[in-house]
Design a protein around this motif. Structure first.
Motif, short mmCIF file in Angstrom:
data_model
loop_
_atom_site.label_atom_id
_atom_site.label_comp_id
_atom_site.label_asym_id
_atom_site.label_seq_id
_atom_site.Cartn_x
_atom_site.Cartn_y
_atom_site.Cartn_z
N ARG A 3 0.83 -1.20 0.00
CA ARG A 3 0.00 0.00 0.00
C ARG A 3 0.87 1.25 0.00
O ARG A 3 1.97 1.24 0.53
CB ARG A 3 -0.91 0.03 1.24
CG ARG A 3 -1.95 -1.06 1.28
CD ARG A 3 -2.66 -1.09 2.63
NE ARG A 3 -3.44 0.12 2.89
CZ ARG A 3 -3.16 1.02 3.81
NH1 ARG A 3 -2.08 0.89 4.56
NH2 ARG A 3 -3.93 2.07 3.99
N ASN A 4 0.33 2.32 -0.62
CA ASN A 4 0.99 3.62 -0.60
C ASN A 4 -0.03 4.65 -0.12
O ASN A 4 -0.57 5.42 -0.90
CB ASN A 4 1.50 3.96 -2.00
CG ASN A 4 2.29 5.26 -2.02
OD1 ASN A 4 2.55 5.86 -1.00
ND2 ASN A 4 2.67 5.70 -3.21
N PRO A 5 -0.31 4.65 1.19
CA PRO A 5 -1.40 5.48 1.71
C PRO A 5 -0.98 6.93 1.92
O PRO A 5 0.20 7.25 2.03
CB PRO A 5 -1.72 4.82 3.05
CG PRO A 5 -0.40 4.28 3.49
CD PRO A 5 0.32 3.85 2.24
N ASN A 6 -1.98 7.82 1.98
CA ASN A 6 -1.71 9.21 2.38
C ASN A 6 -2.73 9.72 3.39
O ASN A 6 -2.70 10.88 3.78
CB ASN A 6 -1.67 10.14 1.16
CG ASN A 6 -2.99 10.18 0.42
OD1 ASN A 6 -3.97 9.57 0.83
ND2 ASN A 6 -3.01 10.90 -0.68
N VAL A 7 -3.63 8.83 3.81
CA VAL A 7 -4.63 9.16 4.82
C VAL A 7 -4.71 8.00 5.80
O VAL A 7 -4.68 6.84 5.39
CB VAL A 7 -6.02 9.41 4.20
CG1 VAL A 7 -7.07 9.60 5.30
CG2 VAL A 7 -5.99 10.64 3.30
N TYR A 37 1.17 12.67 3.84
CA TYR A 37 0.12 12.86 4.83
C TYR A 37 -0.05 14.35 5.14
O TYR A 37 0.89 15.15 4.98
CB TYR A 37 0.45 12.11 6.12
CG TYR A 37 0.39 10.61 5.98
CD1 TYR A 37 -0.73 9.89 6.39
CD2 TYR A 37 1.45 9.90 5.44
CE1 TYR A 37 -0.79 8.51 6.26
CE2 TYR A 37 1.41 8.52 5.29
CZ TYR A 37 0.28 7.84 5.71
OH TYR A 37 0.22 6.48 5.57
N VAL A 38 -1.22 14.72 5.59
CA VAL A 38 -1.50 16.11 5.96
C VAL A 38 -0.51 16.56 7.02
O VAL A 38 -0.26 15.85 8.00
CB VAL A 38 -2.94 16.25 6.48
CG1 VAL A 38 -3.20 17.67 6.95
CG2 VAL A 38 -3.93 15.87 5.39
N ALA A 39 0.05 17.76 6.83
CA ALA A 39 0.99 18.36 7.78
C ALA A 39 2.22 17.49 8.01
O ALA A 39 2.84 17.56 9.07
CB ALA A 39 0.30 18.68 9.11
N ASP A 40 2.58 16.66 7.03
CA ASP A 40 3.78 15.83 7.11
C ASP A 40 3.77 14.94 8.34
O ASP A 40 4.81 14.70 8.96
CB ASP A 40 5.04 16.71 7.13
CG ASP A 40 5.07 17.70 5.98
OD1 ASP A 40 4.73 17.30 4.85
OD2 ASP A 40 5.41 18.88 6.20
N ALA A 251 -9.29 16.89 5.48
CA ALA A 251 -8.47 16.39 4.37
C ALA A 251 -9.00 15.06 3.86
O ALA A 251 -9.04 14.81 2.65
CB ALA A 251 -7.02 16.25 4.81
N SER A 252 -9.42 14.19 4.79
CA SER A 252 -9.97 12.91 4.40
C SER A 252 -11.25 13.09 3.59
O SER A 252 -11.48 12.40 2.59
CB SER A 252 -10.23 12.06 5.65
OG SER A 252 -10.74 10.80 5.30
N LEU A 253 -12.10 14.04 4.00
CA LEU A 253 -13.35 14.30 3.28
C LEU A 253 -13.08 14.95 1.92
O LEU A 253 -13.78 14.66 0.94
CB LEU A 253 -14.25 15.19 4.12
CG LEU A 253 -14.83 14.56 5.40
CD1 LEU A 253 -15.59 15.61 6.21
CD2 LEU A 253 -15.75 13.39 5.06
N MET A 283 -1.80 24.91 7.84
CA MET A 283 -1.27 23.62 8.27
C MET A 283 -0.70 22.80 7.12
O MET A 283 0.30 22.11 7.28
CB MET A 283 -2.34 22.81 9.00
CG MET A 283 -1.84 21.47 9.53
SD MET A 283 -3.04 20.61 10.59
CE MET A 283 -2.99 21.64 12.05
N THR A 284 -1.33 22.86 5.94
CA THR A 284 -0.93 21.97 4.84
C THR A 284 -0.13 22.66 3.74
O THR A 284 0.49 21.98 2.92
CB THR A 284 -2.18 21.34 4.19
OG1 THR A 284 -2.92 22.35 3.50
CG2 THR A 284 -3.06 20.66 5.23
#
Length: 296
Positions: A3-7, A37-40, A251-253, A283-284
């Protein structure tokens, strides 16, 4: 499958939710960049599975409860079941990582088996909450067995499950041996239990007005104790953490739904779309619209 997730998907008390259709093997293999990912940051969460992690590039700050350490490229760690933890990129360059999140039964087999009682149970019940591995000859076996498991998952040749099980078994044996002289794990620590209760309250009420008094009451502590716990175990003030959680939820939404930016702002507890957009960009580094465009 890698997997290569970002959330990160978590439930109301901060427990990570694994994808239900991913595996019969009860294992998730990840390869990615913390900056995705959000905000690293992979935010504070926990899971009943064990986790092993290596960093290929960059530097990250790893926090487990009140313990904080820095990991650089070529280093890694073991995280025990139920331990609250987070990863934050500390360099602007890519922070490329690989990890396995896996059910202990992959190694232990049936409860009460010799594998379970001799190796798995001792690690779960009295092994370390967290164990770091460095770029030393002594720790080289950890990385060797990790690479074997990862390449087996990547190639998925017939019978790869046996190679993965062998490699993870060797890693647990290595963890057990290396941790013999460490203090035994305490399960579960009362402050960490209270943190999870407060996380559950925050995530269940993101769309509502939240105060420090409300957060404290959810874990039956006073506001001052709530602030102390957040400072010690999460390294945030309570309302700073609420704001971060709201941004992560938004961010997820943005990436996973077609809700309008106004709807997302209100659902996540922001008083106006304008204020939400300013805080999200702060933040992002991106506006909500730009984030949705790049995620789509």
């Amino acid at each position: 499958m890698i997997r290569n997730p970002n959330v990160l998907t978590i439930d109301l008390d901060g427990k990570e939710l694994q994808e239900q259709n991913v595996q019969l093997l009860n294992l998730t293999a990840n390869h990615g960049d913390i900056h995705q990912y959000v905000a690293d940051c992979i935010p504070a969460h926990w899971h009943r599975e064990l986790e092993v992690f290596i960093l290929l590039e960059g530097s990250v700050r790893i926090q487990t409860g009140e313990q904080v350490c820095q990991a650089d490229a070529g280093e890694g760690c073991f995280i025990n079941t139920g331990v609250l933890h987070s990863f934050t990129g500390t360099t602007s360059s890519p922070c490329i990582f690989r990890s396995f999140v896996f059910d202990p039964s992959i190694v232990g087999g049936a409860p009460g088996s010799v594998f379970d009682t001799a190796t798995v149970r001792p690690v779960l019940e009295s092994g370390p909450s967290f164990l770091k591995f460095g770029k030393t000859l002594e720790d080289e076996p950890y990385f060797r067995w990790f690479r074997q498991a990862f390449h087996a998952c990547k190639d998925e040749l017939p019978g790869y499950e046996f190679k993965v099980r062998e490699a993870l078994s060797e890693i647990l044996l290595f963890v057990k041996d290396k941790s013999r002289l460490l203090p035994p794990r305490t399960m579960p620590a009362v402050p960490e239990t209270r943190v999870k209760q407060m996380l559950e309250y925050i995530d269940a009420n993101l769309g509502k007005t939240i105060t420090v008094k409300d957060i404290a009451a959810s874990a039956s502590v006073c506001p001052r104790e709530c602030q102390r716990i957040f400072s010690r175990y999460l390294h945030y003030r309570p309302m700073e953490f609420v704001q971060q959680r709201r941004i992560f939820a938004a961010a997820s939404l943005l990436s996973g739904t077609d809700l309008s930016i106004t709807e997302i702002a209100l659902n996540c507890g922001f008083q106006s779309p304008g204020y939400f957009s300013r805080q999200f960009k702060l933040m992002t580094g991106r506006t909500p619209r730009d984030y949705r465009s790049l995620s789509g």
